[in-house]
Motif scaffolding. Structure first.
Motif, PDB file in Angstrom:
ATOM      1  N   TYR A 227       0.838  -1.199   0.000  1.00 21.85           N
ATOM      2  CA  TYR A 227       0.000   0.000   0.000  1.00 21.85           C
ATOM      3  C   TYR A 227       0.874   1.250   0.000  1.00 21.85           C
ATOM      4  N   TYR A 228       0.353   2.284  -0.634  1.00 21.76           N
ATOM      5  CA  TYR A 228       0.899   3.623  -0.456  1.00 21.76           C
ATOM      6  C   TYR A 228      -0.232   4.458   0.111  1.00 21.76           C
ATOM      7  N   GLN A 229      -0.066   4.890   1.365  1.00 18.50           N
ATOM      8  CA  GLN A 229      -1.146   5.529   2.122  1.00 18.50           C
ATOM      9  C   GLN A 229      -2.298   4.519   2.191  1.00 18.50           C
ATOM     10  N   ASP A 230      -3.463   4.838   1.659  1.00 19.44           N
ATOM     11  CA  ASP A 230      -4.576   3.877   1.735  1.00 19.44           C
ATOM     12  C   ASP A 230      -4.847   3.202   0.396  1.00 19.44           C
ATOM     13  N   GLN A 231      -3.929   3.352  -0.548  1.00 17.80           N
ATOM     14  CA  GLN A 231      -4.151   2.832  -1.896  1.00 17.80           C
ATOM     15  C   GLN A 231      -3.353   1.548  -2.113  1.00 17.80           C
ATOM     16  N   LEU A 232      -4.045   0.484  -2.482  1.00 14.84           N
ATOM     17  CA  LEU A 232      -3.368  -0.763  -2.824  1.00 14.84           C
ATOM     18  C   LEU A 232      -2.609  -0.572  -4.129  1.00 14.84           C
ATOM     19  N   ILE A 233      -1.321  -0.903  -4.134  1.00 13.78           N
ATOM     20  CA  ILE A 233      -0.525  -0.682  -5.345  1.00 13.78           C
ATOM     21  C   ILE A 233       0.234  -1.949  -5.792  1.00 13.78           C
ATOM     22  N   GLY A 234       0.021  -3.076  -5.101  1.00 14.08           N
ATOM     23  CA  GLY A 234       0.687  -4.304  -5.531  1.00 14.08           C
ATOM     24  C   GLY A 234       0.320  -5.481  -4.651  1.00 14.08           C
ATOM     25  N   PHE A 235       0.539  -6.685  -5.198  1.00 10.21           N
ATOM     26  CA  PHE A 235       0.272  -7.890  -4.422  1.00 10.21           C
ATOM     27  C   PHE A 235       1.107  -9.042  -4.979  1.00 10.21           C
ATOM     28  N   CYS A 236       1.212 -10.074  -4.186  1.00  5.57           N
ATOM     29  CA  CYS A 236       1.992 -11.250  -4.569  1.00  5.57           C
ATOM     30  C   CYS A 236       1.503 -12.405  -3.714  1.00  5.57           C
ATOM     31  N   LEU A 237       1.322 -13.578  -4.317  1.00  3.78           N
ATOM     32  CA  LEU A 237       0.816 -14.704  -3.535  1.00  3.78           C
ATOM     33  C   LEU A 237       1.313 -16.028  -4.085  1.00  3.78           C
ATOM     34  N   HIS A 238       1.084 -17.077  -3.318  1.00  3.30           N
ATOM     35  CA  HIS A 238       1.374 -18.435  -3.780  1.00  3.30           C
ATOM     36  C   HIS A 238       0.266 -19.352  -3.287  1.00  3.30           C
ATOM     37  N   GLU A 242      -5.044 -24.281  -7.854  1.00  5.28           N
ATOM     38  CA  GLU A 242      -5.197 -25.689  -7.499  1.00  5.28           C
ATOM     39  C   GLU A 242      -4.726 -25.991  -6.073  1.00  5.28           C
ATOM     40  N   GLY A 243      -4.508 -24.951  -5.267  1.00  2.72           N
ATOM     41  CA  GLY A 243      -4.116 -25.161  -3.883  1.00  2.72           C
ATOM     42  C   GLY A 243      -2.705 -25.688  -3.706  1.00  2.72           C
ATOM     43  N   ILE A 244      -1.854 -25.588  -4.734  1.00  2.00           N
ATOM     44  CA  ILE A 244      -0.494 -26.112  -4.667  1.00  2.00           C
ATOM     45  C   ILE A 244       0.404 -25.055  -4.026  1.00  2.00           C
ATOM     46  N   PRO A 245       0.936 -25.282  -2.810  1.00  2.00           N
ATOM     47  CA  PRO A 245       1.697 -24.252  -2.097  1.00  2.00           C
ATOM     48  C   PRO A 245       2.912 -23.749  -2.856  1.00  2.00           C
ATOM     49  N   GLU A 246       3.589 -24.617  -3.623  1.00  2.00           N
ATOM     50  CA  GLU A 246       4.816 -24.219  -4.295  1.00  2.00           C
ATOM     51  C   GLU A 246       4.558 -23.525  -5.634  1.00  2.00           C
ATOM     52  N   ARG A 247       3.290 -23.446  -6.024  1.00  2.00           N
ATOM     53  CA  ARG A 247       2.971 -22.745  -7.269  1.00  2.00           C
ATOM     54  C   ARG A 247       2.833 -21.259  -6.980  1.00  2.00           C
ATOM     55  N   PHE A 248       3.746 -20.491  -7.528  1.00  2.00           N
ATOM     56  CA  PHE A 248       3.839 -19.059  -7.255  1.00  2.00           C
ATOM     57  C   PHE A 248       2.928 -18.262  -8.191  1.00  2.00           C
ATOM     58  N   GLY A 249       2.393 -17.160  -7.663  1.00  2.00           N
ATOM     59  CA  GLY A 249       1.612 -16.239  -8.456  1.00  2.00           C
ATOM     60  C   GLY A 249       0.111 -16.372  -8.201  1.00  2.00           C
ATOM     61  N   PRO A 250      -0.616 -15.361  -8.716  1.00  2.00           N
ATOM     62  CA  PRO A 250      -0.181 -14.222  -9.523  1.00  2.00           C
ATOM     63  C   PRO A 250       0.513 -13.136  -8.699  1.00  2.00           C
ATOM     64  N   PHE A 251       1.095 -12.167  -9.421  1.00  2.00           N
ATOM     65  CA  PHE A 251       1.982 -11.185  -8.819  1.00  2.00           C
ATOM     66  C   PHE A 251       1.985  -9.946  -9.704  1.00  2.00           C
ATOM     67  N   GLY A 252       1.686  -8.772  -9.130  1.00  2.00           N
ATOM     68  CA  GLY A 252       1.665  -7.568  -9.952  1.00  2.00           C
ATOM     69  C   GLY A 252       1.783  -6.295  -9.138  1.00  2.00           C
ATOM     70  N   VAL A 253       2.357  -5.271  -9.761  1.00  2.65           N
ATOM     71  CA  VAL A 253       2.485  -3.946  -9.161  1.00  2.65           C
ATOM     72  C   VAL A 253       1.875  -2.940 -10.126  1.00  2.65           C
ATOM     73  N   ASP A 254       1.148  -1.979  -9.589  1.00  6.61           N
ATOM     74  CA  ASP A 254       0.551  -0.923 -10.401  1.00  6.61           C
ATOM     75  C   ASP A 254       1.609  -0.319 -11.326  1.00  6.61           C
ATOM     76  N   PRO A 255       1.346  -0.293 -12.643  1.00 10.49           N
ATOM     77  CA  PRO A 255       2.331   0.264 -13.585  1.00 10.49           C
ATOM     78  C   PRO A 255       2.790   1.669 -13.216  1.00 10.49           C
ATOM     79  N   ALA A 256       1.921   2.452 -12.594  1.00 12.47           N
ATOM     80  CA  ALA A 256       2.274   3.816 -12.212  1.00 12.47           C
ATOM     81  C   ALA A 256       3.305   3.847 -11.087  1.00 12.47           C
ATOM     82  N   GLU A 257       3.484   2.714 -10.393  1.00 15.09           N
ATOM     83  CA  GLU A 257       4.412   2.647  -9.272  1.00 15.09           C
ATOM     84  C   GLU A 257       5.685   1.876  -9.610  1.00 15.09           C
ATOM     85  N   GLN A 258       5.807   1.450 -10.832  1.00 14.64           N
ATOM     86  CA  GLN A 258       6.982   0.663 -11.191  1.00 14.64           C
ATOM     87  C   GLN A 258       8.225   1.546 -11.248  1.00 14.64           C
TER      88      GLN A 258
END
Length: 322
Positions: A227-238, A242-258
């Motif tokens: 987050y930047y202030q109260d705005q969500l600007i990115g996330f990442c998960l695994h 299919e519930g597979i713990p070692e399968r990474f993603g999805p993952f993304g950051v707001d293009p404006a914050e890259q």
């Protein structure tokens, strides 16, 4: 004599058996076939084409179109997908695959499908495209039937056995914190904004992975948010697919914050969380090898393990093998 028909209840065992005898690098269990195919909201028995020789299954080709929108009301009308096909080696070069493909094209035309893709279907794709290295015959078959390559994503894997948060990453986190950025694990209050963000800024399948994954057991501890202030600007998960713990993603950051290495922080936090959970590796099926994400993955220790070709054919009114 080979005869052709569409799926009937009871065909599952023969389908999965021939699948595992032919698609050697992508085996499937009956349970996984049930989840990814039979229970898919878009499954249509008329699209699952089968070839038999006196009761012996000789070949399979699966075609489908969207019956339930991925997001909003968009059914992507005019588009169809072929997630998989395979033919018993004893029936290769006898026209079996060509006939199955023609049957699928008839199914598509019946439903006004013009653009057919192999195999970028979401949500329940098996692989993102054809693996030319391991299925050279399948790749040649698609080209013969008029499919053309659109792009070639790669799958990547990384060992987490010695993964740790470096001093560089810890310092970078502190610097961004001073600037007002916050990185933490997701909470219930994040879900509505997170799903909308993933769905609209990136891909409806990403929003779906979260929206459906959490009720199916995806722990919020596996989701990192920025987050930047109260705005969500990115996330990442695994563990979202299919519930597979070692399968990474999805993952993304707001293009404006890259450009601020926020993605690098999220990636490292998520991978370290995976290591803490006991994962020895991380993998995913789909990224651009030369994309910014692809370069970031390489710098973090990921290596290309497979390459695919997403292919497309525009249907006309003629059978392709005349």
């Amino acid at each position: 004599m080979v005869t052709y028909r569409t799926y009937l209840p009871g065909d599952e065992k023969k389908i999965t058996a021939l699948w595992n005898d032919t698609l050697l690098y992508d085996p499937v269990t009956p349970d996984r076939f049930r989840r990814l195919v039979l229970l898919d909201a878009n499954f249509d028995p008329e699209g699952l084409q089968l070839a038999f020789d006196n009761g012996r299954l000789a070949g399979v080709l699966y075609g489908l179109r969207r019956r339930l929108p991925m997001s909003g009301t968009d059914l992507e009308e005019g588009s169809g997908w072929i997630p998989f096909f395979f033919v018993d080696p004893e029936y290769e070069r006898q026209g079996t695959g060509e006939e199955l493909m023609d049957k699928a094209f008839e199914f598509f035309k019946k439903h006004q499908v013009v653009h057919v893709f192999f195999s970028s279907y979401a949500p329940n794709y098996i692989v993102p495209g054809i693996d030319e290295t391991h299925y050279a015959k399948g790749y040649a078959f698609l080209k013969k039937t008029g499919f053309q390559t659109l792009y070639s994503p790669v799958a990547m894997d990384a060992s987490l056995v010695e993964f740790t948060l470096s001093d560089e990453i810890r310092l970078l986190i502190r610097e961004r914190n001073k600037e007002g950025y916050v990185f933490r694990k997701a909470q219930d209050r994040d879900l509505a904004q997170l799903i909308t963000f993933a769905d609209t800024v990136f891909n409806p399948d990403w929003g779906r992975a979260i929206r459906e994954g959490v009720p199916q057991g995806l722990p919020l501890d596996r989701i990192w948010v920025a987050y930047y202030q109260d705005q969500l600007i990115g996330f990442c998960l695994h563990g979202g697919y299919e519930g597979i713990p070692e399968r990474f993603g999805p993952f993304g950051v707001d293009p404006a914050e890259q450009g601020k290495k926020l993605g690098k922080i999220l990636l490292h936090l998520c991978l370290y969380g995976m290591r803490a959970e006991g994962c020895h590796s991380a993998w995913f099926l789909w990224t651009g090898e030369k994309s910014p994400a692809g370069y970031l993955y390489r710098k973090t220790g990921f290596k290309v393990t497979r390459k695919f070709h997403v292919m497309k054919k525009i249907l006309d009114d003629k059978p392709f093998h005349e």
